[in-house]
Design an enzyme around this catalytic site. Structure first.
Site, PDB file in Angstrom:
ATOM      1  N   ARG A 230       0.854  -1.183   0.000  1.00 27.25           N
ATOM      2  CA  ARG A 230       0.000   0.000   0.000  1.00 27.25           C
ATOM      3  C   ARG A 230       0.889   1.231   0.000  1.00 27.25           C
ATOM      4  O   ARG A 230       2.003   1.218   0.530  1.00 27.25           O
ATOM      5  CB  ARG A 230      -0.928   0.023   1.225  1.00 27.25           C
ATOM      6  N   HIS A 278      -1.317  -0.143 -10.195  1.00 31.23           N
ATOM      7  CA  HIS A 278      -1.883  -1.123  -9.265  1.00 31.23           C
ATOM      8  C   HIS A 278      -2.258  -2.416  -9.999  1.00 31.23           C
ATOM      9  O   HIS A 278      -3.408  -2.875  -9.944  1.00 31.23           O
ATOM     10  CB  HIS A 278      -3.100  -0.540  -8.550  1.00 31.23           C
TER      11      HIS A 278
END
Length: 315
Positions: A230, A278
């Site tokens: 993250r 991502h």
């Protein structure tokens, strides 16, 4: 009449109908229906929901909800959103296919750095024909922050490729051929010999910005970093400083505090940063749906909620 399982997701969730179709195929004895399509009486019968970054206010419409099954492995946002709904248990997706996909990405982007691809790409742009010394994989150490399911399989794949592999976790693990560390002292020892650091930690209050100025300075000069966990795992200011000062050679970043990454973000144009949208380990709808179906069926048979997130530690 078939029991209804609501699917609750963010309004911007992509592939909603695809999710419902695959989930329905995996659970033909149930009805998978969007929350907005259910009347109040039907909502009151629902004690479990399948979710994808849901609005927490939507979950409040399910007055008898006991637990939710996320179709994502990362659930820190969901847990945070449900801070005032402690009675709702959160079950995250644990999918072996996800681990395989992540391990593949870890190996691919480790090789990208190992074989100096950013340097050769820059040379191509400047029309420079110049070779550089090759350092064998067995002379490099790749270290992983986080030895859960994703980190463990990634470590094994890197070891198979010939690298020396180390890993750090909250509690000490034992993995054949992997040097394992735990604790603050263990982390310092691991960093000292690291050529490429890979972040696979869950985001918790304890891991937020764990990759700090202090940590980055412990890495050898010209080491590199890959973040597949993250964005908030890394102190963004510290990262930029380490890159600008050439302490870090390169950073491969697949996750950011704000996604999509804003067009004015410094990461886009930094010559020592590779930006990815991502994509390191996308969820496989088919395998995820089979796992969700299994967990829901087990709950219906036994009344026992599958292993759920410990909110105190965040995973």
């Amino acid at each position: 009449m078939k029991k209804v399982i609501p699917f609750v997701c963010d309004v911007n969730c992509s592939g909603i109908q695809e999710w419902i179709s695959v989930l329905q195929k995996a659970m033909p004895e149930l009805q998978i229906i969007l929350l907005d399509e259910l009347d109040e009486a039907t909502r009151a019968t629902c004690d479990v929901a399948i979710v994808a970054n849901p609005n927490p206010n939507d979950l409040k419409k399910l007055i008898n909800l006991k637990w939710v099954h996320s179709v994502w492995a990362g659930v820190e946002r969901l847990v945070n959103d449900l801070h005032d709904q402690h009675e709702i248990k959160v079950v995250r997706l644990v999918d072996p296919q996800l681990s395989k996909t992540m391990a593949e990405a870890v190996l691919a982007w480790t090789l990208y750095l190992h074989r100096d691809m950013p340097r050769y790409a820059k040379q191509q742009r400047n029309k420079i024909w110049l070779d550089h010394d090759y350092i064998p994989a067995e002379e490099k150490t790749i270290s992983i922050l986080g030895l859960g399911a994703l980190g463990t399989l990634s470590a094994k794949k890197l070891r198979t490729a010939g690298f020396n592999v180390s890993g750090w976790s909250r509690t000490l693990k034992s993995i054949p051929e992997i040097t394992c560390y735990a604790g603050e002292q263990g982390l310092s020892e691991m960093l000292e010999t690291t050529n490429i650091l890979i972040c696979l930690l869950p985001l918790t209050p304890q891991t937020k910005e764990i990759v700090s100025h202090h940590l980055l300075k412990k890495l050898p000069k010209n080491s590199s970093i890959i973040n597949f966990s993250r964005g908030s795992i890394i102190d963004d200011i510290a990262l930029r400083e380490a890159l600008d000062q050439r302490h870090l050679a390169h950073a491969v970043l697949d996750v950011f505090d704000q996604e999509p990454l804003p067009s004015n973000s410094w990461h886009w144009s930094h010559e020592h940063v590779t930006v990815l949208p991502h994509i390191s380990a996308p969820t496989n709808r088919k395998t995820a749906s089979i796992i969700v179906a299994h967990n829901i069926q087990k709950y219906r048979d036994t009344g026992i909620i599958p292993s759920f997130v410990n909110r105190e530690i965040g995973y």
